[in-house]
Write an enzyme that holds these catalytic residues in place. Structure first.
Site, PDB file in Angstrom:
ATOM      1  N   TYR A  70       0.971  -1.111   0.036  1.00 36.12           N
ATOM      2  CA  TYR A  70       0.155   0.007  -0.031  1.00 36.12           C
ATOM      3  C   TYR A  70       0.929   1.304  -0.025  1.00 36.12           C
ATOM      4  O   TYR A  70       0.612   2.161  -0.590  1.00 36.12           O
ATOM      5  CB  TYR A  70      -0.864  -0.054   1.268  1.00 36.12           C
ATOM      6  CG  TYR A  70      -2.190  -0.896   1.261  1.00 36.12           C
ATOM      7  CD1 TYR A  70      -2.112  -2.199   0.834  1.00 36.12           C
ATOM      8  CD2 TYR A  70      -3.434  -0.248   1.226  1.00 36.12           C
ATOM      9  CE1 TYR A  70      -3.133  -3.211   0.808  1.00 36.12           C
ATOM     10  CE2 TYR A  70      -4.545  -1.054   1.060  1.00 36.12           C
ATOM     11  CZ  TYR A  70      -4.608  -2.413   1.000  1.00 36.12           C
ATOM     12  OH  TYR A  70      -5.474  -3.302   0.791  1.00 36.12           O
ATOM     13  N   LYS A  84       3.976 -15.259   2.932  1.00 36.99           N
ATOM     14  CA  LYS A  84       4.396 -16.140   1.482  1.00 36.99           C
ATOM     15  C   LYS A  84       5.831 -16.366   1.595  1.00 36.99           C
ATOM     16  O   LYS A  84       6.462 -15.882   0.802  1.00 36.99           O
ATOM     17  CB  LYS A  84       3.826 -15.238   0.306  1.00 36.99           C
ATOM     18  CG  LYS A  84       4.192 -16.012  -1.018  1.00 36.99           C
ATOM     19  CD  LYS A  84       2.630 -17.200  -1.123  1.00 36.99           C
ATOM     20  CE  LYS A  84       3.087 -17.797  -2.534  1.00 36.99           C
ATOM     21  NZ  LYS A  84       2.449 -19.048  -2.463  1.00 36.99           N
ATOM     22  N   ASP A 142      -1.659 -18.738   0.702  1.00 35.99           N
ATOM     23  CA  ASP A 142      -2.653 -19.319  -0.095  1.00 35.99           C
ATOM     24  C   ASP A 142      -3.400 -20.626   0.705  1.00 35.99           C
ATOM     25  O   ASP A 142      -4.372 -20.811   0.475  1.00 35.99           O
ATOM     26  CB  ASP A 142      -1.951 -20.040  -1.396  1.00 35.99           C
ATOM     27  CG  ASP A 142      -0.653 -20.828  -1.008  1.00 35.99           C
ATOM     28  OD1 ASP A 142      -0.005 -20.531  -0.014  1.00 35.99           O
ATOM     29  OD2 ASP A 142      -0.112 -21.144  -2.153  1.00 35.99           O
ATOM     30  N   ASP A 158      -6.157  -7.493   4.016  1.00 40.23           N
ATOM     31  CA  ASP A 158      -7.095  -6.837   3.217  1.00 40.23           C
ATOM     32  C   ASP A 158      -7.890  -8.073   2.755  1.00 40.23           C
ATOM     33  O   ASP A 158      -9.059  -8.246   2.760  1.00 40.23           O
ATOM     34  CB  ASP A 158      -6.490  -5.824   2.236  1.00 40.23           C
ATOM     35  CG  ASP A 158      -7.786  -5.509   1.476  1.00 40.23           C
ATOM     36  OD1 ASP A 158      -8.804  -4.870   1.898  1.00 40.23           O
ATOM     37  OD2 ASP A 158      -7.734  -5.497   0.152  1.00 40.23           O
ATOM     38  N   ASP A 194     -12.070  -9.981   3.892  1.00 36.53           N
ATOM     39  CA  ASP A 194     -13.081 -10.039   3.262  1.00 36.53           C
ATOM     40  C   ASP A 194     -13.386 -11.332   3.197  1.00 36.53           C
ATOM     41  O   ASP A 194     -14.519 -11.897   3.353  1.00 36.53           O
ATOM     42  CB  ASP A 194     -12.835  -9.459   1.704  1.00 36.53           C
ATOM     43  CG  ASP A 194     -13.214  -7.920   1.810  1.00 36.53           C
ATOM     44  OD1 ASP A 194     -13.304  -7.201   2.828  1.00 36.53           O
ATOM     45  OD2 ASP A 194     -13.658  -7.684   0.738  1.00 36.53           O
TER      46      ASP A 194
HETATM   47  C1  IPM Z   1     -10.289  -2.070   3.728  1.00 33.31           C
HETATM   48  C2  IPM Z   1     -10.718  -1.494   2.272  1.00 33.31           C
HETATM   49  C3  IPM Z   1      -9.453  -0.411   2.095  1.00 33.31           C
HETATM   50  C4  IPM Z   1      -7.909  -1.166   2.025  1.00 33.31           C
HETATM   51  C5  IPM Z   1      -9.763   0.234   0.475  1.00 33.31           C
HETATM   52  C6  IPM Z   1     -10.968   1.035   0.670  1.00 33.31           C
HETATM   53  C7  IPM Z   1      -8.519   1.392   0.690  1.00 33.31           C
HETATM   54  O1  IPM Z   1     -10.709  -2.515   1.449  1.00 33.31           O
HETATM   55  O2  IPM Z   1     -10.278  -1.322   4.770  1.00 33.31           O
HETATM   56  O3  IPM Z   1     -10.266  -3.449   3.817  1.00 33.31           O
HETATM   57  O4  IPM Z   1      -7.993  -1.626   0.952  1.00 33.31           O
HETATM   58  O5  IPM Z   1      -7.526  -1.267   3.108  1.00 33.31           O
HETATM   59 MG    MG Z   2     -10.583  -4.473   2.137  1.00 35.51          MG
END
Ligand code: IPM
Ligand code: MG
Length: 371
Positions: A141, A191, A223, A247, A251
């Site tokens: 990032y 990794k 992975d 990240d 999710d």
């Molecule tokens: C998160 C989001 C952010 C990230 C985006 C919106 C920049 O996906 O907080 O997980 O990638 O960190």
């Molecule tokens: Mg995210």
């Protein structure tokens, strides 16, 4: 006592869930004798439209001075084609970097009444309780160089993944300390078979683990971890990982709970903290009072716990979230198996009335029996 919170509703459903969460925060904090004063600023697309940039210096300064910051969500299709340094997400990245928020805590709790809302089998997810500790100010990032340029007949883009020992050391300590208060296991995800940053990550985490002899440490390739999260999520207690892996895995892990709309988060540094739901702006349902406010409300509970050290107030909100789910109240995203479907505002009201009841009970002098 007064606490000062900067509120950044952002875009899309961020605005609705923020309103719901801040109402709950103010009311519950007041029950515990703390007045929460809020100051609202634009962030993300809303700030681009109004001020020409994702976050103003004025808003950033206000966040730096605040006791804590709450953010709804930023982004949306309207700004997708903006140059990368002018996109709404830059607001979030600047906040994380400039506030020094290197720790991102994402608890993934599977609620029994929502077992059917998940796309995974109930027996796989029942009882899952994971804390993802994501490094938030390093890695791909923020690494430089970062560019896209024309080379001959085509474009070439570069991102840089970079970590130093000190950056890994400090986030590893957060994970081990968190595990000590939980089930005592850290799974560090990397990794290391390919990436130099991951080899340093593994070496540093192993060395930090020597200071936490009571905590079990396990190293897992990313992975494999992605696969294990859906195969057998109960094996995990604390997952420690770097920015990009965290990240993606968070999710994925959110689907264990049935909806991304259930995941709260806390971003912490040396002071203050930024609290935000993990979900995005959901432009398709924005402004319709359909969004699930539980991740945002769960995030203010984390604010009460981590920044304001008001553990009972945090517990009152978390118990209230559990109670609305037990009572069959659902937002549309978690209503797979029916239930009483409520809009954003009504859901927040239900949480609040239950949290208030809990506060009233916990604050009743001990010589007065419960009704
Ligand atoms: C998160 C989001 C952010 C990230 C985006 C919106 C920049 O996906 O907080 O997980 O990638 O960190
Ligand atoms: Mg995210």
């Amino acid at each position: 006592m007064t606490r000062h919170v900067v509120v950044l509703p952002g875009d899309g459903i961020g605005v609705e869930v923020t309103q719901a969460a801040i109402t709950v925060l103010k009311s519950v904090a007041q029950q515990f004798g703390v007045t929460v004063e809020t100051e609202e600023h634009l962030a993300g697309g809303a700030s681009i439209d109004e001020c020409g940039l994702p976050i103003t210096d004025e808003a950033l300064q206000a966040c730096k001075k605040a006791d804590a910051v709450f953010l709804g969500a930023v982004g949306g299709p309207k700004w997708d084609d903006f140059p990368k340094d002018q996109r709404p997400e830059i607001a979030l990245l600047r906040l994380r970097k400039e506030l020094g928020l290197y720790t991102n805590l994402r608890p993934v709790t599977v609620f029994e009444p929502l077992l059917e809302a998940s796309s995974l089998k109930p027996e796989v997810i029942r009882g899952t309780d994971i804390l993802i500790v994501r490094e938030l100010t390093g890695g791909l990032y923020f690494g430089v160089p970062k560019y896209c340029k024309q080379v001959g007949s085509e474009e070439v883009a570069v991102d840089t993944m970079q970590y130093s020992t000190s950056e890994i050391d400090r986030i590893a300590r957060v994970a081990f300390e968190a595990a000590a208060l939980r089930r005592g296991k850290v799974t560090s995800v990397d990794k290391a078979n390919i990436l130099a940053t991951s080899q340093l990550w593994r070496k540093t985490v192993s060395s930090v683990s020597q200071d936490f002899s009571g905590i079990e440490i396990e190293h897992m390739l990313v992975d494999n971890c992605a696969m294990q999260i859906v195969r057998n999520p109960k094996q995990f207690d604390v997952i420690l990982t770097e920015n990009t892996f965290g990240d993606i895995l968070s999710d994925e892990a959110s689907m264990l709970t049935g909806s991304l709309g259930m995941l709260p988060s806390a971003s912490l540094g040396t002071r203050g903290g930024l609290y935000e739901p993990v979900h995005g702006t959901a432009p398709d349902i924005a402004g319709k009072n359909l969004a699930n406010p539980l991740a945002a409300i769960g995030s203010v509970a984390l604010m009460l716990r981590y920044t304001f050290k008001m553990v009972e107030a945090a517990q009152a909100i978390e118990a209230a979230i559990q109670s609305v789910l037990d009572d069959g109240l659902r937002s549309a995203d978690i209503a797979a198996n029916g239930g009483n479907v409520l809009g954003t505002d009504a859901m927040a009201r239900e949480v609040l009335s239950r949290a208030r009841r809990t506060c009233a009970t916990s604050q009743r002098p001990t010589n007065i029996p419960a009704a």
